[in-house]
Design a protein around this motif. Sequence first.
Motif, mmCIF file in Angstrom:
data_model
loop_
_atom_site.group_PDB
_atom_site.id
_atom_site.type_symbol
_atom_site.label_atom_id
_atom_site.label_comp_id
_atom_site.label_asym_id
_atom_site.label_seq_id
_atom_site.Cartn_x
_atom_site.Cartn_y
_atom_site.Cartn_z
ATOM 1 N N VAL A 72 0.872 -1.175 0.000
ATOM 2 C CA VAL A 72 0.000 0.000 0.000
ATOM 3 C C VAL A 72 0.909 1.224 0.000
ATOM 4 O O VAL A 72 1.791 1.344 0.855
ATOM 5 C CB VAL A 72 -0.908 0.039 1.245
ATOM 6 C CG1 VAL A 72 -1.824 1.253 1.194
ATOM 7 C CG2 VAL A 72 -1.718 -1.236 1.367
ATOM 8 N N VAL A 73 0.714 2.134 -0.965
ATOM 9 C CA VAL A 73 1.565 3.324 -1.066
ATOM 10 C C VAL A 73 0.723 4.565 -0.820
ATOM 11 O O VAL A 73 -0.268 4.812 -1.519
ATOM 12 C CB VAL A 73 2.240 3.422 -2.449
ATOM 13 C CG1 VAL A 73 3.199 4.614 -2.479
ATOM 14 C CG2 VAL A 73 2.993 2.132 -2.780
ATOM 15 N N LEU A 74 1.109 5.349 0.170
ATOM 16 C CA LEU A 74 0.481 6.632 0.463
ATOM 17 C C LEU A 74 1.385 7.755 -0.032
ATOM 18 O O LEU A 74 2.591 7.562 -0.200
ATOM 19 C CB LEU A 74 0.262 6.794 1.970
ATOM 20 C CG LEU A 74 -0.455 5.655 2.702
ATOM 21 C CD1 LEU A 74 -0.548 5.973 4.191
ATOM 22 C CD2 LEU A 74 -1.830 5.412 2.115
ATOM 23 N N PHE A 75 0.806 8.932 -0.264
ATOM 24 C CA PHE A 75 1.594 10.096 -0.669
ATOM 25 C C PHE A 75 1.451 11.164 0.404
ATOM 26 O O PHE A 75 0.337 11.561 0.757
ATOM 27 C CB PHE A 75 1.109 10.633 -2.019
ATOM 28 C CG PHE A 75 1.917 11.809 -2.514
ATOM 29 C CD1 PHE A 75 3.148 11.609 -3.107
ATOM 30 C CD2 PHE A 75 1.454 13.108 -2.364
ATOM 31 C CE1 PHE A 75 3.907 12.687 -3.551
ATOM 32 C CE2 PHE A 75 2.203 14.190 -2.796
ATOM 33 C CZ PHE A 75 3.434 13.979 -3.400
ATOM 34 N N LYS A 76 2.587 11.638 0.925
ATOM 35 C CA LYS A 76 2.556 12.575 2.043
ATOM 36 C C LYS A 76 3.695 13.594 1.973
ATOM 37 O O LYS A 76 4.791 13.281 1.502
ATOM 38 C CB LYS A 76 2.711 11.807 3.368
ATOM 39 C CG LYS A 76 1.521 10.954 3.758
ATOM 40 C CD LYS A 76 0.388 11.804 4.307
ATOM 41 C CE LYS A 76 -0.757 10.949 4.823
ATOM 42 N NZ LYS A 76 -1.833 11.809 5.384
ATOM 43 N N LYS A 77 3.423 14.788 2.487
ATOM 44 C CA LYS A 77 4.506 15.718 2.779
ATOM 45 C C LYS A 77 5.173 15.254 4.063
ATOM 46 O O LYS A 77 4.513 14.803 5.002
ATOM 47 C CB LYS A 77 3.975 17.141 2.945
ATOM 48 C CG LYS A 77 5.085 18.164 3.200
ATOM 49 C CD LYS A 77 4.516 19.563 3.334
ATOM 50 C CE LYS A 77 5.633 20.568 3.584
ATOM 51 N NZ LYS A 77 5.128 21.958 3.725
ATOM 52 N N LEU A 78 6.507 15.367 4.130
ATOM 53 C CA LEU A 78 7.261 14.924 5.290
ATOM 54 C C LEU A 78 7.781 16.118 6.085
ATOM 55 O O LEU A 78 8.080 17.173 5.512
ATOM 56 C CB LEU A 78 8.443 14.041 4.852
ATOM 57 C CG LEU A 78 8.093 12.867 3.935
ATOM 58 C CD1 LEU A 78 9.367 12.132 3.534
ATOM 59 C CD2 LEU A 78 7.088 11.917 4.579
ATOM 60 N N PRO B 238 5.770 11.563 8.065
ATOM 61 C CA PRO B 238 4.585 12.183 7.455
ATOM 62 C C PRO B 238 3.966 13.216 8.392
ATOM 63 O O PRO B 238 3.916 13.026 9.606
ATOM 64 C CB PRO B 238 3.638 10.998 7.241
ATOM 65 C CG PRO B 238 4.521 9.800 7.196
ATOM 66 C CD PRO B 238 5.654 10.097 8.137
ATOM 67 N N MET B 239 3.482 14.287 7.794
ATOM 68 C CA MET B 239 2.847 15.345 8.568
ATOM 69 C C MET B 239 1.387 14.979 8.789
ATOM 70 O O MET B 239 0.498 15.411 8.061
ATOM 71 C CB MET B 239 3.012 16.693 7.859
ATOM 72 C CG MET B 239 4.458 17.107 7.699
ATOM 73 S SD MET B 239 4.692 18.715 6.907
ATOM 74 C CE MET B 239 4.090 19.825 8.182
ATOM 75 N N ASN B 240 1.142 14.157 9.789
ATOM 76 C CA ASN B 240 -0.190 13.669 10.111
ATOM 77 C C ASN B 240 -0.683 14.274 11.410
ATOM 78 O O ASN B 240 0.103 14.557 12.318
ATOM 79 C CB ASN B 240 -0.187 12.140 10.296
ATOM 80 C CG ASN B 240 0.046 11.403 8.989
ATOM 81 O OD1 ASN B 240 -0.440 11.809 7.948
ATOM 82 N ND2 ASN B 240 0.785 10.313 9.051
ATOM 83 N N GLY C 61 7.083 10.262 -0.132
ATOM 84 C CA GLY C 61 7.022 11.589 0.457
ATOM 85 C C GLY C 61 7.972 12.580 -0.182
ATOM 86 O O GLY C 61 8.796 12.233 -1.029
ATOM 87 N N TYR C 62 7.853 13.809 0.263
ATOM 88 C CA TYR C 62 8.714 14.892 -0.206
ATOM 89 C C TYR C 62 8.843 15.889 0.937
ATOM 90 O O TYR C 62 8.052 15.893 1.895
ATOM 91 C CB TYR C 62 8.120 15.592 -1.434
ATOM 92 C CG TYR C 62 6.819 16.314 -1.128
ATOM 93 C CD1 TYR C 62 6.805 17.667 -0.831
ATOM 94 C CD2 TYR C 62 5.605 15.629 -1.100
ATOM 95 C CE1 TYR C 62 5.620 18.324 -0.514
ATOM 96 C CE2 TYR C 62 4.420 16.269 -0.799
ATOM 97 C CZ TYR C 62 4.435 17.625 -0.511
ATOM 98 O OH TYR C 62 3.261 18.263 -0.185
ATOM 99 N N THR C 63 9.861 16.731 0.866
ATOM 100 C CA THR C 63 10.020 17.809 1.832
ATOM 101 C C THR C 63 10.155 19.124 1.082
ATOM 102 O O THR C 63 10.304 19.152 -0.146
ATOM 103 C CB THR C 63 11.258 17.587 2.719
ATOM 104 O OG1 THR C 63 12.392 17.328 1.882
ATOM 105 C CG2 THR C 63 11.061 16.410 3.643
#
Length: 213
Positions: free
Chosen positions: A103-109, A115-117, A149-151
Motif C-alpha cells: 500500500v503506497v500513500l503520498f505525504k509531505k514529510l 509524514p505530517m499527520n 514523500g517529499y520535503t
Amino acid sequence: MTNNDFNVNRSFLAEKAKRKRVINPDECKFDLGDDIYKLFKGFKEALPLYQKELGMTAPEDRVRTQAAVILQSKVMQCWRKQFGESVKRGKYARLLLYIKGYVVLFKKLDRNGMPMNIKTVNATSIENQYQGNLFGPDEDGNSPILVFGYTTNDFGVIVHPRIIYIDEGKVKWTIDEEGIKDNTIPELDFVPTQPTGGVSVKKGVKPLVKKAE
C-alpha cells in the motif's frame, strides 16, 4: 474469564498484530521491480501540472492546505496513468495506490522525515504497521505500508522525493532517486519545467516548485 473478556482480548491482539515486515530497501526494490521507477516518474510528471493549477490562484487567496491537496491530486493522476485501477479511494476519501502487495500513500514529510499527520488512532496504526482494514473494507490488512514523500527546503521549494518505510513510529529505511540508479532502472532527471512567476531553475538543482503546505 467471561466470553466477553475473551472476545475483547482477542480483538485487542488482532489490532496489535503486525503487517508483513520489510527488513530493508533491497527487499522492497526486488518486490516492486520497474514499478519503483514508475513511482518516481509519475511524481516528476505531476510537478508541472501542479505548478499550472496552483498558479491559477494568487498566493494571497490560497487556503492553507490547497497546495498540498493539488500536489497529491496531480501525483495520483499521474500514477493512475502508470498503474490504472491500482489507484484506489479508501476511507476518509483517501487516495492510495496498491502495487505488488504494498500500500503506497503520498505525504509531505516534516524535518524529521516523518509524514505530517494529525495524531489519530489510524495514523498511529500506519506508523506501526498494524494489521487491519485501515484504508477500506476490501484491503489486505497484511500488506506493508510505504509512504512516497517529499520535503520543502528553507525557500519553500519541493525537494528530495523518496519512499520511506515506517515502523515502531520511526523511519526504518528510505529509497530515493540515488537508490534506484542501477543497471535495470534508467537514471531520472527531476528538474521540472520552468516555473511561472519569473522564478528560474538552476541547472542541477532538484525540483524547484512552489511550496505545498
